[in-house]
Design an enzyme around this catalytic site. Structure first.
Site, PDB file in Angstrom:
ATOM      1  N   HIS A 202       0.780  -1.209   0.054  1.00  0.00           N
ATOM      2  CA  HIS A 202       0.024  -0.045  -0.084  1.00  0.00           C
ATOM      3  C   HIS A 202       0.778   1.138  -0.033  1.00  0.00           C
ATOM      4  CE1 HIS A 202      -3.325   3.031   0.971  1.00  0.00           C
ATOM      5  NE2 HIS A 202      -3.902   2.009   0.735  1.00  0.00           N
TER       6      HIS A 202
ATOM      7  N   ASP B   4      -7.972  -4.947  -0.643  1.00  0.00           N
ATOM      8  CA  ASP B   4      -8.410  -6.062  -1.598  1.00  0.00           C
ATOM      9  C   ASP B   4      -7.969  -7.479  -1.250  1.00  0.00           C
ATOM     10  OD1 ASP B   4      -7.458  -3.063  -3.515  1.00  0.00           O
ATOM     11  OD2 ASP B   4      -9.519  -3.921  -3.156  1.00  0.00           O
TER      12      ASP B   4
HETATM   13  C1  SDX Z   1      -5.926   0.280  -3.078  1.00  0.00           C
HETATM   14  O1  SDX Z   1      -4.376   4.416  -1.919  1.00  0.00           O
HETATM   15  C2  SDX Z   1      -5.200   4.131  -1.302  1.00  0.00           C
HETATM   16  O2  SDX Z   1      -5.605   4.434  -0.426  1.00  0.00           O
HETATM   17  C3  SDX Z   1      -5.836   2.772  -2.176  1.00  0.00           C
HETATM   18  C4  SDX Z   1      -6.806   2.100  -1.532  1.00  0.00           C
HETATM   19  C5  SDX Z   1      -8.309   2.668  -1.346  1.00  0.00           C
HETATM   20  O3  SDX Z   1      -8.973   2.288  -0.455  1.00  0.00           O
HETATM   21  O4  SDX Z   1      -8.646   3.719  -2.156  1.00  0.00           O
HETATM   22  O5  SDX Z   1      -6.308   1.630  -0.425  1.00  0.00           O
HETATM   23  C6  SDX Z   1      -7.051   0.757  -2.497  1.00  0.00           C
HETATM   24  O6  SDX Z   1      -5.967   0.592  -4.295  1.00  0.00           O
HETATM   25  C7  SDX Z   1      -5.140  -0.751  -2.362  1.00  0.00           C
HETATM   26  C8  SDX Z   1      -4.002  -1.360  -3.307  1.00  0.00           C
HETATM   27  C9  SDX Z   1      -4.525  -2.521  -4.299  1.00  0.00           C
HETATM   28  N1  SDX Z   1      -3.375  -2.985  -5.154  1.00  0.00           N
HETATM   29  C10 SDX Z   1      -2.764  -4.057  -5.007  1.00  0.00           C
HETATM   30  O7  SDX Z   1      -3.070  -4.735  -4.098  1.00  0.00           O
HETATM   31  C11 SDX Z   1      -1.732  -4.105  -6.126  1.00  0.00           C
HETATM   32  C12 SDX Z   1      -0.510  -4.912  -5.557  1.00  0.00           C
HETATM   33  N2  SDX Z   1       0.158  -3.776  -4.937  1.00  0.00           N
HETATM   34  C13 SDX Z   1       1.226  -3.028  -5.526  1.00  0.00           C
HETATM   35  O8  SDX Z   1       0.970  -2.642  -6.537  1.00  0.00           O
HETATM   36  C14 SDX Z   1       1.718  -1.806  -4.755  1.00  0.00           C
HETATM   37  O9  SDX Z   1       1.880  -2.183  -3.429  1.00  0.00           O
HETATM   38  C15 SDX Z   1       0.814  -0.739  -4.705  1.00  0.00           C
HETATM   39  C16 SDX Z   1       0.436  -0.109  -5.925  1.00  0.00           C
HETATM   40  C17 SDX Z   1      -0.424  -0.980  -3.974  1.00  0.00           C
HETATM   41  C18 SDX Z   1       1.636   0.620  -3.805  1.00  0.00           C
HETATM   42  O10 SDX Z   1       2.718   0.788  -4.668  1.00  0.00           O
HETATM   43  P1  SDX Z   1       3.836   1.751  -4.476  1.00  0.00           P
HETATM   44  O11 SDX Z   1       3.419   2.743  -3.170  1.00  0.00           O
HETATM   45  O12 SDX Z   1       4.221   2.731  -5.568  1.00  0.00           O
HETATM   46  O13 SDX Z   1       5.009   1.141  -3.953  1.00  0.00           O
HETATM   47  P2  SDX Z   1       5.938   0.677  -4.963  1.00  0.00           P
HETATM   48  O14 SDX Z   1       5.362  -0.079  -6.146  1.00  0.00           O
HETATM   49  O15 SDX Z   1       7.187   1.581  -5.294  1.00  0.00           O
HETATM   50  O16 SDX Z   1       6.646  -0.694  -3.889  1.00  0.00           O
HETATM   51  C19 SDX Z   1       7.991  -0.588  -3.180  1.00  0.00           C
HETATM   52  C20 SDX Z   1       8.565  -1.720  -3.527  1.00  0.00           C
HETATM   53  C21 SDX Z   1       9.113  -2.195  -4.783  1.00  0.00           C
HETATM   54  O17 SDX Z   1      10.103  -3.068  -4.680  1.00  0.00           O
HETATM   55  P3  SDX Z   1      11.616  -2.179  -4.957  1.00  0.00           P
HETATM   56  O18 SDX Z   1      11.714  -1.388  -6.197  1.00  0.00           O
HETATM   57  O19 SDX Z   1      11.838  -1.334  -3.515  1.00  0.00           O
HETATM   58  O20 SDX Z   1      12.414  -3.354  -4.685  1.00  0.00           O
HETATM   59  O21 SDX Z   1       7.742  -2.811  -2.935  1.00  0.00           O
HETATM   60  C22 SDX Z   1       7.573  -3.801  -4.009  1.00  0.00           C
HETATM   61  C23 SDX Z   1       7.915  -3.183  -5.275  1.00  0.00           C
HETATM   62  O22 SDX Z   1       8.416  -4.031  -6.356  1.00  0.00           O
HETATM   63  N3  SDX Z   1       6.150  -4.221  -3.982  1.00  0.00           N
HETATM   64  C24 SDX Z   1       5.857  -5.294  -4.379  1.00  0.00           C
HETATM   65  C25 SDX Z   1       4.290  -5.141  -4.142  1.00  0.00           C
HETATM   66  N4  SDX Z   1       3.992  -4.066  -3.806  1.00  0.00           N
HETATM   67  C26 SDX Z   1       5.154  -3.268  -3.756  1.00  0.00           C
HETATM   68  N5  SDX Z   1       6.391  -6.482  -4.712  1.00  0.00           N
HETATM   69  C27 SDX Z   1       5.561  -7.568  -4.762  1.00  0.00           C
HETATM   70  N6  SDX Z   1       4.159  -7.507  -4.542  1.00  0.00           N
HETATM   71  C28 SDX Z   1       3.532  -6.541  -4.304  1.00  0.00           C
HETATM   72  N7  SDX Z   1       2.083  -6.406  -4.194  1.00  0.00           N
END
Ligand code: SDX
Length: 424
Positions: free
Chosen positions: A302, A359
């Site tokens: 998140h 989710d």
């Molecule tokens: C919602 O914002 C809100 O409030 C949203 C929400 C709402 O109520 O409106 O809460 C609803 O959208 C919840 C999120 C649903 N999405 C998912 O579950 C999709 C999977 N999650 C990821 O795509 C990610 O965690 C996000 C998009 C939710 C957040 O992304 P960020 O904040 O941009 O973080 P990032 O992608 O930069 O990740 C930081 C690190 C990275 O690794 P490094 O580059 O540091 O090595 O964490 C890793 C990412 O690759 N990472 C994951 C991961 N989420 C982050 N690796 C594997 N699986 C994941 N799910």
């Protein structure tokens, strides 16, 4: 003495006021930065940038706190109802019994879709994604409710169109489902509660009270979440004085993305894949950690919560009780729990503060309620509707609101002369 921030650049020092919120959050107001220093800031994904001051929802990602108008989400999920929470988000206070009755009545009175809107839904192919139907029909409502499309709606018009949209979207969601199944739509029944009416419009017949209660809790948990991607989109579109139907439709489109609300559908598809591959979730975890694989553990991570998403905790607990009450056994729930346990013990996820978000478990309950997987994100939109509408109302009523128009840093070609095509 009010706090100040100093930025030193090119040997000059610039001072900017610091804004402190009611929960002691602090922000540097850089409203005059470019005029005074010639500099702008850049912040990909707005990870450190606030777009507004808002009094609707407070969340603390480190402590896993979520409150609507100051009320903890745990208390609202346990004691309130979706329509009461909707009133709270929109008006800022819990309603009296009379206010709640009148608000519920207004929504019920606005639950019948215009005939033409129904025809728009019917014109979609049966296998259209429900989010496409939801977005298109939501903006199409502007053609049937001209009264609410003015660039400057009055206070009364804003209140009326909010109740209208809560009623209409419930019917859009149910009507598109019926048509996707080749069935006739079922009319809204004003004698039923919002969630009972929705389930009755979806599946017909008498609605089990436990089912309606389970849906009510899910919708409460999705009702608002401060400046997430889709809510920010509603605000950006609304900031041009576009009407509320256009703003909401844009919010629906933003929510559709698999990184945002679309994740709840992806989680169920991921769990079903794991089940099909023999239930071994270790492979999914390895893929999620593999930098060369764009697979992500959907429902995990998140932008704000670097601790447990409080909503995920409530939904996970509700999963067990609701499935037991409904006599539903779902192997995907066991796979999800195993995946969570494994991920929370894995350094890759721990070191990045990746926890289950709203989710991760919600789809298990939607599935138990008979909602098809491709409708999960529409269910997210149904829950988020009062949040979008209250944020839109707050944005329109805030005097500081200006049309959203970010700056950029240009990194393209320097100036050059046009050449005739035979000279290229
Ligand atoms: C919602 O914002 C809100 O409030 C949203 C929400 C709402 O109520 O409106 O809460 C609803 O959208 C919840 C999120 C649903 N999405 C998912 O579950 C999709 C999977 N999650 C990821 O795509 C990610 O965690 C996000 C998009 C939710 C957040 O992304 P960020 O904040 O941009 O973080 P990032 O992608 O930069 O990740 C930081 C690190 C990275 O690794 P490094 O580059 O540091 O090595 O964490 C890793 C990412 O690759 N990472 C994951 C991961 N989420 C982050 N690796 C594997 N699986 C994941 N799910």
């Amino acid at each position: 003495m009010s706090l100040k921030a100093k930025i030193e650049v090119d040997g000059k020092v610039f001072e900017f006021p610091v804004l402190e919120g009611s929960e002691k959050e602090k922000a540097i107001d850089i409203g005059k930065l470019r005029a005074e220093s010639g500099y702008i800031t850049i912040d990909h994904g707005f990870m450190n940038t606030g777009s507004c001051a808002s009094g609707i929802t407070f969340l603390d990602g480190e402590l896993g706190i979520l409150r609507y108008r100051g009320y903890p989400i745990e208390q609202l999920a346990e004691k309130s109802s979706f329509i009461e929470v909707s009133y709270l988000l929109v008006y800022g206070e819990l309603p009296t019994a009379d206010q709640l009755k009148s608000f519920s009545q207004k929504i019920a009175d606005n639950s019948k879709l215009p005939e033409g809107a129904g025809k728009i839904i019917d014109a979609f192919p049966k296998d259209a994604h429900p989010m496409a139907v939801a977005s298109a029909t939501s903006v199409a409502l502007s053609a049937f409710h001209h009264k609410y499309t003015s660039a400057n709606p009055s206070a009364a018009e804003k209140e009326e169109v909010i109740a209208l949209m809560l009623g209409q979207f419930k019917s859009i969601a149910a009507h598109q489902y019926r048509r996707s199944q080749g069935l006739e739509p079922i009319a809204s029944n004003p004698a039923l509660s919002y969630c009972e009416d929705f389930m009755s419009m979806m599946f017909g017949g008498k609605v089990n009270a436990e089912v309606a209660k389970a849906l009510d809790i899910l919708l409460i948990l999705h009702a608002d979440h401060e400046q997430n991607c889709s809510t920010s989109t509603v605000r950006v579109v609304g900031s041009s004085n576009a009407n509320v139907f256009a703003s909401i439709s844009a919010g629906i489109d933003a929510l559709w993305g698999p990184l945002h609300g679309g994740a709840n559908q992806e989680v169920l598809e991921m769990l079903a894949e794991i089940k099909k591959a023999g239930g071994d979730h270790k492979k999914a975890l390895e893929r999620a950690k593999d930098k060369n694989d764009d697979f992500k553990l959907m429902g995990f991570g998140h932008r704000v919560y670097k601790n447990f998403d409080p909503r995920a905790k409530i939904i996970k607990k509700a999963c067990d009780s609701i499935l037991t009450q409904l006599g539903v056994k779902d192997e995907l729930l066991d796979i999800a729990k195993g995946l969570e346990q494994e991920a929370l013990a894995d350094d890759y996820f721990k070191s990045r503060n990746l926890y289950p978000n709203v989710d991760f478990y919600s789809g298990i309950i939607y599935r138990a309620l008979g909602i098809p997987t491709n409708m999960f994100t529409v269910m997210f939109a149904l829950g988020r509707m009062p949040g979008w509408l209250s944020q839109w109302k707050e944005m329109r009523e805030t005097k500081e609101t200006k049309i959203s128009r970010p700056r950029q840093v240009y990194v393209g070609s320097p100036v050059r002369e046009y050449t005739a095509i035979n000279k290229r």
